[in-house]
Scaffold this active site. Structure first.
Site, short mmCIF file in Angstrom:
data_model
loop_
_atom_site.label_atom_id
_atom_site.label_comp_id
_atom_site.label_asym_id
_atom_site.label_seq_id
_atom_site.Cartn_x
_atom_site.Cartn_y
_atom_site.Cartn_z
N GLY A 8 0.44 -14.30 -6.74
CA GLY A 8 0.26 -14.66 -5.34
C GLY A 8 0.26 -13.45 -4.45
N CYS B 32 5.92 -18.74 5.40
CA CYS B 32 7.33 -18.92 5.04
C CYS B 32 8.24 -18.77 6.25
CB CYS B 32 7.74 -17.91 3.96
SG CYS B 32 7.54 -16.19 4.42
#
Length: 379
Positions: free
Chosen positions: A186, A48
């Site tokens: 996740g 990310c």
């Protein structure tokens, strides 16, 4: 070795979103590079906070990687170059070790990056795009990162993005707090749930696809609802945290506005790249949105507390890179070993010493003489 990097230090979440490739696209990306004429090895690391390509090739390989990255991301070539940091040779090695050790992370010392690097290497290995050099470099960087975590405090007080997000949620309001977590199964989402459950007075609800979360969070105290029912849960939630890896919004302005009936302050935290939450939702009265870039300031404050550990980590990295460079040089020399031995005259050692005397530094020469002296003592 080269490294082409676009990270949180050079770009915002909008740019990084375009560079967050799914696995199928990463495979095609690696194939396009590997089967070009000027690249012999390559891997891509997508998180990310960064997209980085590590590759081996000649000088023209840099232009190849930049061009392919522009094509895959849809970012104009000249625009993309504004966000790129390029490292090569020793600087690329140093950057790889710093990334693996958590020094380059938004949250210094966070643990997620090491696993992400290992998975990126395994993905490239399975795809057949790495060989000896990248293998040696990545394995050495991973081993060094583990040494840093063992021998310094850089990770002992680690605060990850997930932990920072959980802390923001926990202090959002006094009293009982209802938190809805989307993407809880996740890596980041599960850490968020674990941290939230460690706080008193927080009720956690997680969304589930195909009942996966029911198994994962059984007996944890978290409530589980079907993902498709999430909008019904928004009305009672004080805070919503989303951390999926999907390409679509999990929360849109239109659906949120039509599904909340109770007027109250609500906090939405988006930990995903590409973003999970529609950037327009703060237009709804009482709604506040924090995205991954907003976490950066919190991370910077946390990182300032770790500067002593960073200096220790840098020393370990320097030592481990020296070992790696020797191993790489020796591997390259090995095929020549026998022919060199065969070509050596009887007085080679003496001539070699005089040659070294004229070519190396005083410190290096003294060290080599000490090695020769020890060899003589052992005979």
């Amino acid at each position: 070795m080269y490294c082409l990097s676009v990270s949180h230090k050079t770009s915002n979440v909008v740019v990084r979103k375009k560079l967050a490739f799914p696995d199928e696209q990463k495979k095609t990306f690696l194939d396009d590079l590997y089967y070009s004429e000027n690249i012999s090895e390559c891997l891509i690391l997508c998180t990310c906070n960064r997209t980085e390509v590590y590759f081996c090739g000649d000088e023209s390989s840099v232009k190849t990687v930049e061009t392919v990255l522009s094509d895959f991301s849809g970012i104009d070539f000249d625009e993309l170059k504004k966000y790129i940091c390029l490292f090569y040779g020793d600087r690329a090695l140093l950057h790889l070790f710093r990334v693996a050790g958590g020094i380059e992370s938004m949250v210094i010392g966070e643990d997620e990056i090491l696993g992400q690097l290992k998975r990126a290497y395994a993905f490239a290995k399975d795809n057949g795009t790495v060989a000896y050099e990248l293998n040696m470099c990545v394995q050495a960087a991973v081993a060094c990162a583990k040494k840093i975590k063992t021998e310094t405090a850089i990770s002992k007080t680690s605060v990850s993005v997930a932990t920072l997000a959980s802390n923001e949620a926990a202090k959002f309001k006094d009293g009982e707090l209802n938190v809805l977590v989307i993407g809880a199964t996740g890596k980041v989402g599960s850490t968020v749930v674990k941290n939230l459950l460690s706080h008193k007075g927080i009720s956690v609800t997680v969304t589930s696809r195909k009942h996966k979360a029911e198994t994962v969070f059984e007996n944890t105290g978290a409530n589980v609802i079907d993902y498709d029912e999430r909008y019904k849960a928004f009305d009672f939630a004080d805070c919503v945290i989303s951390a999926t890896s999907g390409p679509h919004y999990t929360v849109t302005y239109y659906d949120l506005k039509n599904n909340i009936k109770t007027e109250k302050s609500r906090l939405f935290i988006d930990l995903a790249v590409p973003p999970d939450i529609d950037e327009n939702i703060p237009k709804i009265s009482g709604t506040r949105l924090i995205n991954i870039d907003c976490i950066k300031q919190l991370a910077n404050e946390n990182s300032a507390l770790k500067l002593d550990s960073v200096e220790s980590a840098k020393e370990i990295i320097f030592e481990e890179i020296e070992v790696l460079k020797k191993d790489l040089a020796f591997h390259e020399f090995l095929p020549c070993m026998q022919s060199v031995k065969n070509a050596m005259p009887s007085d080679f050692s003496e001539k070699f010493i005089y040659k070294l005397k004229s070519d190396v530094s005083a410190e290096e020469f003294a060290r080599i003489l000490e090695i020769y002296r020890k060899c003589g003592e052992n005979n």
